[in-house]
Design a protein around this motif. Sequence first.
Motif: not given
Length: 141
Positions: A86-89, A103-121
């Motif tokens: 959030r502060p970076v965005v 927001v770009s997600a690697a194929p083996e990344s966790e879905t929860g982490t990607t959603i956390t980053v998307l929500d914060q952005a």
Amino acid sequence: MRRRMRHGEEEADVNMTPLLDIVFIMLIFFIVTATFVFEEGISPNLPEPSPQDEETTPPPSLLLTVQEDGFVLVDDVRLIDPRSTRPVVEEFLASEPEGVVIVSAAPESETGTTITVLDQARDAGGPEAYGRITVALQGEM
């Protein structure tokens, strides 16, 4: 009196070669003397390119790459925790109001982490920035 043909006599043979020669000569004559009419079709009315379109530059962008290890890579330069997105965005959107966040997600990344980053952005940009925040999923080639 007419004689009947016997089985041993030859039948009359019709020679077709002169007839075929005449047909081919006539065909060549008609092809050579034929007139070909070229009709114009409908020409499309294409828009003229405006000078503004040629000189436009894409908006500045911030790339957040969610890695397989759970960290987020910002613009391929620095590594941050997903909960500190959030502060970076906010800093990026404050300096570039028309900027785009990817927001770009690697194929083996966790879905929860990607959603956390998307929500914060999205929280950092507010409701007016929802159209400028994009998610891209990386696939295997």
